[in-house]
Design a protein around this motif. Structure first.
Motif, PDB file in Angstrom:
ATOM      1  N   ARG A 121       0.861  -1.191   0.000  1.00 15.43           N
ATOM      2  CA  ARG A 121       0.000   0.000   0.000  1.00 15.43           C
ATOM      3  C   ARG A 121       0.893   1.235   0.000  1.00 15.43           C
ATOM      4  O   ARG A 121       1.763   1.388   0.848  1.00 15.43           O
ATOM      5  CB  ARG A 121      -0.904  -0.034   1.236  1.00 15.43           C
ATOM      6  N   ILE A 122       0.692   2.120  -0.985  1.00 11.95           N
ATOM      7  CA  ILE A 122       1.544   3.308  -1.138  1.00 11.95           C
ATOM      8  C   ILE A 122       0.848   4.516  -0.509  1.00 11.95           C
ATOM      9  O   ILE A 122      -0.299   4.820  -0.833  1.00 11.95           O
ATOM     10  CB  ILE A 122       1.817   3.600  -2.628  1.00 11.95           C
ATOM     11  N   GLN A 123       1.580   5.192   0.377  1.00  9.60           N
ATOM     12  CA  GLN A 123       1.032   6.407   0.991  1.00  9.60           C
ATOM     13  C   GLN A 123       2.039   7.535   0.873  1.00  9.60           C
ATOM     14  O   GLN A 123       3.191   7.399   1.308  1.00  9.60           O
ATOM     15  CB  GLN A 123       0.682   6.146   2.457  1.00  9.60           C
ATOM     16  N   ASP A 124       1.579   8.636   0.283  1.00  5.61           N
ATOM     17  CA  ASP A 124       2.419   9.816   0.083  1.00  5.61           C
ATOM     18  C   ASP A 124       2.387  10.650   1.358  1.00  5.61           C
ATOM     19  O   ASP A 124       1.360  11.239   1.703  1.00  5.61           O
ATOM     20  CB  ASP A 124       1.894  10.626  -1.106  1.00  5.61           C
ATOM     21  N   GLU A 125       3.503  10.700   2.085  1.00  8.11           N
ATOM     22  CA  GLU A 125       3.536  11.421   3.359  1.00  8.11           C
ATOM     23  C   GLU A 125       3.385  12.923   3.177  1.00  8.11           C
ATOM     24  O   GLU A 125       2.957  13.625   4.090  1.00  8.11           O
ATOM     25  CB  GLU A 125       4.840  11.120   4.105  1.00  8.11           C
ATOM     26  N   ALA A 126       3.720  13.429   1.989  1.00  8.68           N
ATOM     27  CA  ALA A 126       3.637  14.874   1.748  1.00  8.68           C
ATOM     28  C   ALA A 126       2.298  15.271   1.115  1.00  8.68           C
ATOM     29  O   ALA A 126       2.112  16.418   0.739  1.00  8.68           O
ATOM     30  CB  ALA A 126       4.789  15.311   0.853  1.00  8.68           C
ATOM     31  N   LYS A 127       1.387  14.312   0.991  1.00 12.66           N
ATOM     32  CA  LYS A 127       0.110  14.590   0.328  1.00 12.66           C
ATOM     33  C   LYS A 127      -0.673  15.654   1.093  1.00 12.66           C
ATOM     34  O   LYS A 127      -0.803  15.580   2.315  1.00 12.66           O
ATOM     35  CB  LYS A 127      -0.705  13.306   0.225  1.00 12.66           C
ATOM     36  N   GLU A 128      -1.173  16.625   0.377  1.00 17.47           N
ATOM     37  CA  GLU A 128      -1.953  17.682   1.020  1.00 17.47           C
ATOM     38  C   GLU A 128      -3.328  17.160   1.395  1.00 17.47           C
ATOM     39  O   GLU A 128      -3.903  16.315   0.710  1.00 17.47           O
ATOM     40  CB  GLU A 128      -2.097  18.890   0.075  1.00 17.47           C
ATOM     41  N   ILE A 129      -3.862  17.696   2.492  1.00 18.26           N
ATOM     42  CA  ILE A 129      -5.209  17.319   2.918  1.00 18.26           C
ATOM     43  C   ILE A 129      -6.201  18.013   1.992  1.00 18.26           C
ATOM     44  O   ILE A 129      -6.219  19.241   1.900  1.00 18.26           O
ATOM     45  CB  ILE A 129      -5.479  17.761   4.374  1.00 18.26           C
ATOM     46  N   PRO A 130      -7.044  17.258   1.272  1.00 20.67           N
ATOM     47  CA  PRO A 130      -8.015  17.913   0.382  1.00 20.67           C
ATOM     48  C   PRO A 130      -9.121  18.591   1.181  1.00 20.67           C
ATOM     49  O   PRO A 130      -9.421  18.194   2.317  1.00 20.67           O
ATOM     50  CB  PRO A 130      -8.576  16.744  -0.447  1.00 20.67           C
ATOM     51  N   SER A 131      -9.715  19.625   0.600  1.00 16.79           N
ATOM     52  CA  SER A 131     -10.865  20.266   1.252  1.00 16.79           C
ATOM     53  C   SER A 131     -12.087  19.373   1.071  1.00 16.79           C
ATOM     54  O   SER A 131     -12.104  18.473   0.220  1.00 16.79           O
ATOM     55  CB  SER A 131     -11.124  21.644   0.630  1.00 16.79           C
ATOM     56  N   LEU A 132     -13.123  19.610   1.867  1.00 18.37           N
ATOM     57  CA  LEU A 132     -14.355  18.834   1.737  1.00 18.37           C
ATOM     58  C   LEU A 132     -14.956  19.007   0.347  1.00 18.37           C
ATOM     59  O   LEU A 132     -15.510  18.071  -0.223  1.00 18.37           O
ATOM     60  CB  LEU A 132     -15.358  19.254   2.820  1.00 18.37           C
ATOM     61  N   GLU A 133     -14.840  20.210  -0.211  1.00 17.46           N
ATOM     62  CA  GLU A 133     -15.355  20.458  -1.562  1.00 17.46           C
ATOM     63  C   GLU A 133     -14.580  19.649  -2.603  1.00 17.46           C
ATOM     64  O   GLU A 133     -15.171  19.099  -3.539  1.00 17.46           O
ATOM     65  CB  GLU A 133     -15.272  21.958  -1.909  1.00 17.46           C
ATOM     66  N   ASP A 134     -13.257  19.547  -2.432  1.00 18.43           N
ATOM     67  CA  ASP A 134     -12.428  18.771  -3.367  1.00 18.43           C
ATOM     68  C   ASP A 134     -12.795  17.292  -3.337  1.00 18.43           C
ATOM     69  O   ASP A 134     -12.651  16.579  -4.338  1.00 18.43           O
ATOM     70  CB  ASP A 134     -10.939  18.929  -3.038  1.00 18.43           C
ATOM     71  N   LEU A 135     -13.268  16.817  -2.192  1.00 18.18           N
ATOM     72  CA  LEU A 135     -13.648  15.402  -2.065  1.00 18.18           C
ATOM     73  C   LEU A 135     -14.947  15.093  -2.803  1.00 18.18           C
ATOM     74  O   LEU A 135     -15.254  13.928  -3.054  1.00 18.18           O
ATOM     75  CB  LEU A 135     -13.812  15.029  -0.589  1.00 18.18           C
ATOM     76  N   GLY A 136     -15.725  16.140  -3.134  1.00 18.81           N
ATOM     77  CA  GLY A 136     -16.993  15.923  -3.830  1.00 18.81           C
ATOM     78  C   GLY A 136     -18.201  16.339  -3.028  1.00 18.81           C
ATOM     79  O   GLY A 136     -19.341  16.147  -3.460  1.00 18.81           O
TER      80      GLY A 136
END
Length: 414
Positions: A121-136
């Motif tokens: 399982r690949i997890q990007d430690e630097a991944k930005e937290i998406p906003s609720l709107e970005d999630l859909g």
């Protein structure tokens, strides 16, 4: 770029270069936006598949005779026992990509009749937290969640199958709540994204540090907000309720198929109904669907049976859901033809479908009167809840996803 990495991987397989096979597999997976790598031994070969946008895709095969060496290589990287092939093992390791991104790999091995199967399982430690709107999230669903996280105390639950984005939704909520004047503690399995300002802890069941014991200890850490990775048992839900009753906001996940079924699940844990109704504020059910590739999207009219299914679902759309009347009148949908940009799949990226139940006095009264879940759902829809099916259909009408994707993850209401 991706094809060049696949070319290097193929050459490494031909040369039998074990370190390069492992390296180029991981690099190709990262560049393909894969969340998981599967190495699956079959009778004569080993198949590598990547999970991209939630769907497994075959990538390459290599000879069975080099598989033990590849497994050993990954086991050494993740501090697992290389001489133990009879039982499953779990580990993790970190790698740094060519562009200096730190990636966390969670490694799982599993014995099969043809050899050890391995999943990374690949997890990007630097991944930005998406906003609720970005999630859909949008409209009434977004308003209900925002109202829920503004409450000073109570429980917010997200539900759905594994890999449906529940934890990401909670991280997005925590990102909004993460202020200097509040103390936020999390108990996770494992910590997927590290966030500054949060006190994050990982459970260790082998030394009896579980969600329940972690949550109980967290209450002595003077918290304002707590996030528990998952409510799995009566003990954990009891402590979460105790925390909510003593003035804390608790966020967690639970495995159920819909928002209303979450109420039934908590009831089955033998939680007193008056405690559940007085603490649970919001229940979110969610799924992930693939986005149609914008470069090869085309319009089409579905068959009559599908259209009648769609019309039935949209006829019960809550009045609070503001939708362009032209979209509802014409019922035109979209699909992806496949192009170079999306690797001839027709989809690229994912978006969430959401069903958000906001607890109110009428629902509380029905729950306390042991009303069946079908009647609870009818009342929730009357109060303005959009179902997963309806949420998906609205996104399909706007060309974000396809009908096939919606009905792949959402059950049609009869």
């Amino acid at each position: 770029m991706q094809s060049s990495k696949l070319h290097f991987l193929s050459e490494a397989i031909i040369a039998g270069n074990i370190p390069n096979i492992v390296m180029y597999t991981i690099v190709h997976a990262i560049e393909s936006r894969a969340s998981d790598i599967h190495a699956e031994p079959e009778k004569n070969t080993v198949r590598i598949r990547f999970r991209i946008d939630g769907v497994l895709r075959p990538i390459v095969e290599y000879p069975l005779n080099i598989h033990p060496a590849i497994i050993s290589r990954v086991k050494i990287m993740s501090n697992l026992k290389i001489d133990e092939q009879r039982i499953p093992q779990d580990g993790r390791c970190q790698i740094t990509t060519e562009d200096n991104r730190d990636m966390d790999l969670r490694v799982s091995t599993f014995p099969t009749v043809n050899g050890e199967k391995m999943v990374l399982r690949i997890q990007d430690e630097a991944k930005e937290i998406p906003s609720l709107e970005d999630l859909g999230l949008e409209g009434q669903n977004l308003q209900r969640i925002m109202a829920g996280i503004r409450e000073p105390n109570g429980i917010i639950l997200t539900s759905g199958p594994t890999g449906s984005g529940k934890t990401t939704t909670l991280y997005s909520c925590l990102h909004l709540l993460n202020k200097t004047d509040v103390n936020i503690l999390t108990i996770e399995d494992p910590v997927e994204i590290q966030m500054d300002g949060l006190n994050q802890s990982q459970i260790h069941p082998d030394i009896r540090f579980t969600f329940a014991t972690g949550l109980r200890s967290a209450l002595r850490q003077d918290p304002d907000i707590m996030m528990v990775g998952e409510i799995r048992d009566r003990e954990t839900v009891d402590i979460a309720i105790e925390a909510a009753l003593t003035g804390h906001l608790v966020l967690s996940t639970i495995h159920t198929n819909s928002a209303v079924e979450t109420i039934t699940r908590i009831q089955n844990m033998e939680v007193p109904l008056f405690l559940m109704t007085s603490t649970v504020n919001v229940i979110i059910a969610q799924r992930l669907v693939r986005r149609i590739c914008e470069h090869c999207r085309e319009k089409y009219i579905p068959d009559e049976d599908t259209l009648s299914l769609v019309k039935h679902a949209l006829s019960n759309l809550p009045p609070s859901e503001t939708v362009d009347s032209e979209l509802l009148k014409n019922l035109v949908f979209y699909r992806g033809k496949g192009c170079e940009v999306c690797d001839n799949i027709g989809y690229k990226g994912r978006v969430g479908l959401y069903e958000v139940l906001s607890m109110n006095n009428e629902l509380r009264r029905l729950i306390l009167n042991h009303i069946p879940s079908m009647d609870l759902e009818a009342q929730a829809m009357k109060d303005g809840m959009t179902t997963l099916e309806q949420s998906g259909l609205l996104k399909a009408l706007r060309g974000e996803t396809s009908l096939m994707e919606v009905y792949r993850v959402a059950r049609p209401k009869k």
